[in-house]
Scaffold this active site. Structure first.
Site, short mmCIF file in Angstrom:
data_model
loop_
_atom_site.label_atom_id
_atom_site.label_comp_id
_atom_site.label_asym_id
_atom_site.label_seq_id
_atom_site.Cartn_x
_atom_site.Cartn_y
_atom_site.Cartn_z
N HIS A 30 0.86 -1.19 0.00
CA HIS A 30 0.00 0.00 0.00
C HIS A 30 0.89 1.24 0.00
CE1 HIS A 30 1.02 0.16 4.22
NE2 HIS A 30 0.49 -1.04 4.41
N HIS A 33 3.99 1.33 2.27
CA HIS A 33 5.20 0.66 1.76
C HIS A 33 5.87 1.51 0.68
CE1 HIS A 33 2.75 -3.05 2.88
NE2 HIS A 33 3.86 -3.23 3.57
N GLY A 138 8.55 1.32 8.84
CA GLY A 138 7.54 2.32 9.18
C GLY A 138 7.25 2.31 10.68
N LYS A 140 4.50 2.62 12.05
CA LYS A 140 3.20 2.03 12.41
C LYS A 140 3.45 0.81 13.30
CE LYS A 140 -0.14 -0.40 10.73
NZ LYS A 140 0.04 -1.76 11.14
N VAL A 167 1.85 6.47 7.56
CA VAL A 167 1.03 7.06 6.49
C VAL A 167 -0.43 6.73 6.81
CG1 VAL A 167 0.57 7.12 4.01
CG2 VAL A 167 2.90 6.74 4.83
N SER A 176 -2.49 -0.13 6.51
CA SER A 176 -2.04 -1.47 6.89
C SER A 176 -2.58 -2.44 5.86
CB SER A 176 -2.60 -1.81 8.28
OG SER A 176 -2.56 -3.21 8.48
#
Ligand code: PAF
Length: 268
Positions: A30, A33, A138, A140, A167, A176
């Site tokens: 996504h 990435h 990332g 996240k 993001v 995700s």
């Protein structure tokens, strides 16, 4: 763009490069990435796509994990090579495990036993295959980055680990691969995760230091089943009793039977 399936192919291409940036992924690519890949592009870039069975503590989660390598490859532009190994190429006999003590058992580790051992084992294996000079992760998966940084220090990998910001969709939902499994209604409910986290951050920036009050702000706004909401020191990942200079709120929730994680810093 070359697509390699074997370690031998990767090693022979790698031998001709001085620097190499690397973005490890499990596919279902996504914009999050792709943002890592853009950041990595100061150097030649390698991407791996490997759905790592060792990091799934839940078999059905592994089976349901979205897979579409053809679609992923179409999204990859300006990448030098993609490593898409078959499981046996990576796992082999697999008697050896890399385990980062302490970090692997906190937060996510409490709810996903063995998950981080699976991550560190496979990431260390990929590092030995790809031999990157720079690797991008990332934020996240905040705990994952902290874990990998520790592993790199402990095992003396000669690699620079770079962190990239989360993001988000316009709704605030952190991108995700798991979001693909959410219904439309689930997606709009899931936006309440970041709403809660952002309100916590806003309150902390205005001077609220009381952890229980901050967590309550989140619980009041997040409409999903909350597995945990914790405020920790982001260097040690230990819970703190009052907001300090490097505090971070991390959460895991359930939405449409999908486990989602997110986090936010509580400092400017
Ligand atoms: O973040 C991920 O996608 C995975 O945990 C990783 C780093 C590719 C290891 O399998």
């Amino acid at each position: 763009m070359k697509v390699y399936k074997t370690i031998k192919e990767v090693k022979s291409y790698r031998a001709n490069l001085k620097d190499l940036a690397f973005v490890p992924t499990m596919g279902a690519l996504h914009t999050g990435h792709l943002s890592l890949i853009e950041l990595a592009k100061e150097k030649p870039v390698a991407v791996s796509i490997f759905v790592n069975p060792l990091q799934f503590n839940d078999k059905s989660d592994f089976e349901k994990y979205p897979r579409d390598v053809e679609r992923d490859l179409k999204k990859l532009q300006g990448v030098d090579f993609v490593f898409v190994p078959e499981p046996e190429e990576i796992l082999g006999e697999r008697l050896t495990k890399v385990s980062v003590a302490d970090i692997s058992t906190k937060l996510e580790g409490k709810f996903r036993p063995g998950h981080f051992d699976g991550v560190s084992t496979i990431v260390a294996t990929l590092f030995n295959i790809i031999e990157p000079t720079d690797v991008w992760f990332g934020e996240k998966d905040f705990q994952q980055v902290v874990l990998i940084e520790q592993m790199v220090r402990d095992l003396k990998f000669n690699i620079n680990i770079h962190r990239a910001p989360i993001v988000r969709e316009a709704s605030g939902l952190a991108l995700s691969s798991r979001n693909e499994r959410l219904s439309d209604n689930g997606k709009s409910e899931a936006a309440s995760i970041s709403k809660g986290l952002f309100k916590m951050r806003e309150a902390a920036l205005k001077g609220e230091k009381n952890i229980e009050k901050l967590k309550q702000i989140y619980r009041d706004l997040c409409t999903l089943e909350i597995e945990y909401i914790e405020v920790v020191d982001e260097l040690t990942l230990d819970p703190i009793t009052s907001v300090a200079s490097k505090s971070r709120a991390l959460t895991a929730v359930w939405c449409d039977g999908v486990r989602l994680i997110d986090n936010v810093s509580l400092y400017a």
